[in-house]
Design an enzyme around this catalytic site. Structure first.
Site, PDB file in Angstrom:
ATOM      1  N   GLU A  92       0.946  -1.254  -0.064  1.00 45.70           N
ATOM      2  CA  GLU A  92      -0.107   0.121  -0.010  1.00 45.70           C
ATOM      3  C   GLU A  92       0.988   1.328   0.086  1.00 45.70           C
ATOM      4  O   GLU A  92       1.622   1.398   1.172  1.00 45.70           O
ATOM      5  CB  GLU A  92      -0.839  -0.077   1.134  1.00 45.70           C
ATOM      6  N   CYS A 143      -2.392   8.721   2.710  1.00 48.39           N
ATOM      7  CA  CYS A 143      -1.915   8.315   1.212  1.00 48.39           C
ATOM      8  C   CYS A 143      -2.749   8.688   0.172  1.00 48.39           C
ATOM      9  O   CYS A 143      -2.391   9.032  -1.006  1.00 48.39           O
ATOM     10  CB  CYS A 143      -1.769   6.851   1.345  1.00 48.39           C
TER      11      CYS A 143
END
Ligand code: NAD
Length: 503
Positions: free
Chosen positions: A253, A287
């Protein structure tokens, strides 16, 4: 003497070297703890403990329902300590107390409960099929992978720890978790909850220390079967290389530079709130932050004016106060990065619309060097400031003229993690969403992540998915068992049977 210890094979232990490192509250710059500094040797001990727990221990052999009981207990313990844990999380990482109390802690407990449901309800035997010729029965089973290493970043340490430990142990694996050095403290609290819930020794192990040694050992050790990494794309590439030495499973990720598209038929008031929330929540240290706002040219000037006005009303200050919208970044060096990018943007020809530096007038005792104003730049998508992940409160606004152009700009990125579409026409919004090459799109919303829905990236934002059954199954192998039911001795190496099976 360290204030924290490593957790290996069910025991809290000092690192072999006896070394420690300091962790600071970024809001004040004050040192808040001396953290145990593991080395490669400690990482290996943790991996060996996990291996033993997986190969010889009861955990992988328990029923899913039994494992679920432990996860639910851990979730209960976390919830019962929510105030204490929220304070640890906010102090160590610099996020606001609102984020810790309303997102991090309930989000982690929610993940444990969700993966408990998976352990209980998602079938281990997925398919059974009978073949008439050759006579046989087929079963497709899901099984745990083995030893999983979880390596997590500093922006959401508590919730990220739950996204690694929760699905891994629910599926019957053993884990070694390593948090980022800036933020080790809340992960200690999570491991304590797991211990108190009675999870057997060796199933969850925990090491704090540098990525370059401890992280690398976890990513390459031959006894590790899977690496689940959340962090920067640069380190993700390194993890992939290291994991390739023994062809480990990897889920990554990674970074993002997501686009938040405001169509000309959007409710502007709602979209302004959404763009500010999408960028400045946790100072843009998320993110999937929507750090590129693409605004239709017909509403552009009005929209940017509204953004500036509302950005100016955000409260910057002590992150432990419930009044605060923006606390410090994780460290003064992260605020330096934001400042460097603003300068770079201006050098490239971007125009500063608001913010751009350290805020003035903070309360006494706060460390101004770790703070940064909410900043808006008018930029072009080709600029580095619009292409690279800054991980600070810096929004690039850009104009476009058609839906096609908006999609083209949104997709002109090496990343593909999140994104938003703001529109009052659902069919049009869905059409734009369908053309965005990204792992999550929110329509008239942003940052909404639930444990039951998959999360992950297209392109250089990652490999695989976390959360949902998709994320659960990333921690399970697939096994096909073919069982000959004919009883015929002639069938073996029988080409007619093989040909029938293949066709
Ligand atoms: P980072 O990549 O610097 O560090 C992440 C983790 O990797 C830390 O625990 C670190 O110690 C470890 N590490 C560093 N070098 C290593 C190496 N050579 N081998 C093994 N481990 C190593 O990231 P960060 O600065 O902690 O976090 C910010 C980044 O994380 C941003 O890029 C952000 O987009 C990303 N992130 C992604 C997601 C997502 O779900 N996609 C979520 C949160 C953060």
């Amino acid at each position: 003497m360290a204030d924290t210890k490593l957790f290996i094979d069910g025991e809290w232990v000092e690192p072999r070297s006896g070394e420690t490192f300091s962790t600071f509250a970024p809001s004040t710059g004050e040192e808040i703890a001396n953290v145990a500094k593991a080395g490669r040797e400690d990482a290996v001990l943790a991996i060996e403990a996990a291996r033993k727990a997986f190969d010889e221990g009861p955990w992988p052999r328990m029923s899913g329902a039994e494992r679920a009981g432990y996860l639910r207990k851990a979730a209960e313990i976390i919830t019962s300590r929510q105030n204490e844990i929220s304070e640890v999380e906010a102090r160590d990482g610099g996020g606001t107390i609102k984020k810790a109390l309303f997102a991090d802690v309930p989000g982690a407990a929610g993940a444990f409960n969700y993966f408990a449901d998976c352990a209980e309800n998602v079938a281990d035997v997925e398919e059974r099929a009978a073949s008439p010729f050759p006579p046989a029965e087929s079963i497709v089973r899901r099984e745990p992978i083995g030893v999983c290493a979880g390596i997590i970043p500093w922006n959401f340490p508590f919730i990220m720890a739950s996204w690694k430990i929760g699905p891994a142990i629910a599926a019957g694996n053993a884990v070694v978790l390593k948090p980022a050095s800036f933020t080790s403290l809340s992960a200690v609290e999570m491991v304590k909850a797991v211990e108190e819930a009675g999870v057997p020794a060796g199933v969850v192990n925990f090491v704090t220390g540098p990525g370059g040694s401890v992280g690398e050992e976890l990513a390459q050790h031959p006894m590790v079967d899977k690496v689940a990494f959340t962090g920067s794309t640069e380190v993700g590439r390194r993890i992939m290389q290291l994991a390739s030495s023994t062809v480990k499973k990897v889920t990554l990720e990674l970074g993002g530079k997501s686009a938040n598209i405001v169509l000309d038929d959007a409710d502007l008031d709602l979209a302004v709130s959404g763009v500010l929330w999408g960028t400045f929540f946790h100072n843009g240290q998320v993110c999937e932050s929507g750090t590129r706002a693409l605004i239709h040219s017909s509403v552009y000037d009005e929209f940017v004016g509204m953004l500036v006005e509302r950005a100016g009303k955000m409260v910057i200050g002590d992150n432990l106060s419930f009044e605060t919208d923006l606390g410090p970044l994780v460290s003064p060096s992260q605020a330096d990065t934001a400042e460097r990018y603003v300068k770079l943007g201006l050098d490239e020809g971007a125009k500063l619309v608001c913010g751009g530096g350290r805020p003035e007038g903070l309360a006494a005792g706060l460390d101004q060097t770790a703070y940064f104003q909410p900043t808006i730049l008018e930029a072009d998508n080709s600029m580095r400031v619009a292409q690279e992940e800054i991980f600070g409160p810096v929004l690039c606004v850009m104009k476009y003229d058609s839906d096609d152009e908006a999609v083209k700009i949104a997709n002109d990125s090496i990343y593909g993690l999140g994104g938003g579409v703001w529109s009052s026409d659902s069919a049009r919004a869905h059409s734009v969403a369908a053309r965005m090459r990204t792992g999550t799109v929110w329509i008239n919303d942003y940052h909404m992540i639930t444990p039951g829905q998959p999360f992950g990236g297209y392109k250089q934002s990652g490999v695989g998915r976390e959360l949902g059954e998709y994320g659960y199954n990333e921690y399970r192998q697939i096994k096909h068992v073919w069982s000959n039911t004919s009883g015929s001795k002639d069938q073996y190496l029988h080409f007619a049977a093989l040909s029938a099976a293949l066709s």
